[in-house]
Enzyme design. Structure first.
Site, mmCIF file in Angstrom:
data_model
loop_
_atom_site.group_PDB
_atom_site.id
_atom_site.type_symbol
_atom_site.label_atom_id
_atom_site.label_comp_id
_atom_site.label_asym_id
_atom_site.label_seq_id
_atom_site.Cartn_x
_atom_site.Cartn_y
_atom_site.Cartn_z
ATOM 1 N N ASP A 137 -11.491 -1.103 5.622
ATOM 2 C CA ASP A 137 -10.609 -2.070 5.425
ATOM 3 C C ASP A 137 -11.367 -3.392 5.753
ATOM 4 O O ASP A 137 -11.114 -4.379 5.385
ATOM 5 C CB ASP A 137 -9.364 -1.967 6.472
ATOM 6 N N ASP A 155 -17.055 5.108 13.758
ATOM 7 C CA ASP A 155 -15.970 4.937 12.907
ATOM 8 C C ASP A 155 -15.331 3.714 12.762
ATOM 9 O O ASP A 155 -14.803 3.304 13.708
ATOM 10 C CB ASP A 155 -14.854 6.048 13.424
ATOM 11 N N GLU A 174 0.751 -1.238 -0.165
ATOM 12 C CA GLU A 174 0.085 -0.016 0.083
ATOM 13 C C GLU A 174 0.923 1.051 -0.010
ATOM 14 O O GLU A 174 2.053 1.160 0.200
ATOM 15 C CB GLU A 174 -0.901 0.021 1.231
ATOM 16 N N LYS A 213 -4.251 -1.754 14.191
ATOM 17 C CA LYS A 213 -3.359 -0.870 14.833
ATOM 18 C C LYS A 213 -3.768 -0.753 16.303
ATOM 19 O O LYS A 213 -5.041 -0.909 16.374
ATOM 20 C CB LYS A 213 -3.284 0.608 14.197
ATOM 21 N N LYS A 253 -6.048 10.584 0.593
ATOM 22 C CA LYS A 253 -6.076 9.068 1.069
ATOM 23 C C LYS A 253 -7.273 8.250 0.500
ATOM 24 O O LYS A 253 -8.264 8.624 0.685
ATOM 25 C CB LYS A 253 -6.311 9.224 2.604
HETATM 26 N N1 PSU Z 1 -0.930 1.436 9.264
HETATM 27 C C1 PSU Z 1 -0.074 2.182 9.487
HETATM 28 N N2 PSU Z 1 0.071 3.487 8.795
HETATM 29 C C2 PSU Z 1 -1.108 4.091 8.163
HETATM 30 C C3 PSU Z 1 -2.098 2.851 7.850
HETATM 31 C C4 PSU Z 1 -2.008 1.633 8.194
HETATM 32 O O1 PSU Z 1 1.013 1.864 10.065
HETATM 33 O O2 PSU Z 1 -1.049 4.808 7.611
HETATM 34 C C5 PSU Z 1 -3.396 3.282 6.811
HETATM 35 C C6 PSU Z 1 -3.608 2.135 6.034
HETATM 36 O O3 PSU Z 1 -3.396 2.505 4.839
HETATM 37 C C7 PSU Z 1 -5.216 1.622 6.646
HETATM 38 C C8 PSU Z 1 -5.597 3.013 7.068
HETATM 39 O O4 PSU Z 1 -5.857 1.189 5.685
HETATM 40 O O5 PSU Z 1 -4.394 3.529 7.466
HETATM 41 C C9 PSU Z 1 -6.732 2.880 7.661
HETATM 42 O O6 PSU Z 1 -7.340 4.331 7.844
HETATM 43 P P1 PSU Z 1 -8.834 4.414 8.368
HETATM 44 O O7 PSU Z 1 -9.026 4.121 9.766
HETATM 45 O O8 PSU Z 1 -9.160 5.853 7.955
HETATM 46 O O9 PSU Z 1 -9.707 3.634 7.412
HETATM 47 MN MN MN Z 2 -12.260 5.951 9.894
#
Ligand code: PSU
Ligand code: MN
Length: 303
Positions: free
Chosen positions: A142, A138, A25, A159, A86
């Site tokens: 993914d 939220d 990614e 995470k 993003k």
């Molecule tokens: N893991 C990391 N750094 C990131 C991400 C994941 O260590 O920046 C990114 C990935 O691309 C993941 C996204 O799909 O954050 C998720 O964002 P959100 O929670 O807004 O869906």
């Molecule tokens: Mn989100």
């Protein structure tokens, strides 16, 4: 395949010959790490995959095209670009139609990988259910992508800034196999053990490849999440991190951070609060995931 995809020459050759390819990614490059560590990490991760005998395919949206594999000049430009979009599932078509520079999230990378027949994708940590989701709703796009798109994703869990029990429950509801590699516990990104058991466990890349093939043979849509714990030497302790995560989350709430901005905000605050230790751990775990991703891709490419 469609008119929106441009394959890097080495990726094209590899896919044509049935050689192992590992998708990567780009949101982690543009929104997850500062320059120049982001570029160095992206290059090092690609090098790990090549050293393991597979071809890396880093994805990004540039000039109205999805680039499958970023040659050096594109990777350097992306790592330094400002105001990068993003791009998740909801954004992909708009990013292409407007010619924006976009970095793909886990969800968008899975979509792009599946479009060209790449079966394996390695990343850091997936998105999931945020703390306070009962109020904010939220939940990362993914999660639902795993229910739909046939890619095996190697990550160090979700995470640790997320609500991990709710993330696991949601994956279960969506019918997503969550397979812990080499241990029973679901890892917590910077730490090896979240304190939660993973629903499934496998200890060998060949088994993971067999599960991927079997899911296809059964006609079940969607992919699998393989959770690979960060190497012991690089892990940060959960006890050290948990008050800092709580602090970062409280700051995000107080500042009214919402939507796509939440994950980058929390990662940046953890980086500051740990004086860069989360970044060092993040780099180590992504490289580790790249190695396992390559091993699984090789098993899947084997006749
Ligand atoms: N893991 C990391 N750094 C990131 C991400 C994941 O260590 O920046 C990114 C990935 O691309 C993941 C996204 O799909 O954050 C998720 O964002 P959100 O929670 O807004 O869906
Ligand atoms: Mn989100």
């Amino acid at each position: 395949m469609n008119d929106f995809m441009i394959l890097a020459p080495d990726v094209k050759v590899a896919l044509g010959a049935g050689m192992p390819v590992v998708a990567l990614e780009s949101t982690i490059i543009t929104h997850g790490m500062p320059y120049p560590q982001n570029l160095e990490t992206a290059q090092a991760v690609e090098a790990e995959i090549r050293a393991a005998g597979a071809v890396p395919a880093t994805m990004a949206v540039m000039g109205g095209k999805i680039r499958i594999g970023l040659e050096a000049t594109y990777l350097e430009a992306l790592a330094q670009a400002k105001d990068v979009m993003k791009v998740s599932r909801a954004d992909l078509a708009v990013a292409l139609a407007t010619g924006a520079v976009g970095a793909t999230t886990v969800a968008a990378t899975m979509i792009c990988a599946a479009m060209v027949g790449i079966k394996v994708f390695a990343t850091g940590g997936i998105g999931g259910v945020h703390q306070g989701a009962e109020d904010s709703f939220d939940i990362s796009a993914d999660l639902r992508e795993f229910a739909e798109t046939p890619v095996t994703v190697v990550a160090a869990g979700a995470k640790a800034i997320l609500d991990l029990p709710k993330t696991l429950e949601t994956l279960e509801t969506l019918g997503v196999p969550v397979i812990a590699y080499g241990q029973d516990a679901f890892p917590a990104f910077w730490s090896r053990d979240s304190g939660l058991p993973a629903p499934l466990r496998m200890d060998h890349p060949a088994e993971i490849a067999a599960a991927h093939r079997t899911r296809q043979a059964l006609g079940l849509p969607g992919g699998q999440l393989v959770t690979n714990p960060i190497p012991e030497a690089d892990e940060l302790s959960r006890d050290m991190l948990s008050p800092l995560i709580a602090q970062a989350q409280a700051e995000a709430d107080a500042a009214g951070v919402t939507g796509k901005a939440v994950t980058p905000f929390l990662l940046q605050r953890l980086f500051e609060l740990t004086e860069g230790r989360t970044l060092a751990a993040n780099i180590a775990l992504v490289k580790n995931n790249a190695r396992l991703g390559a091993a699984i891709a090789k098993e899947l490419a084997a006749p």
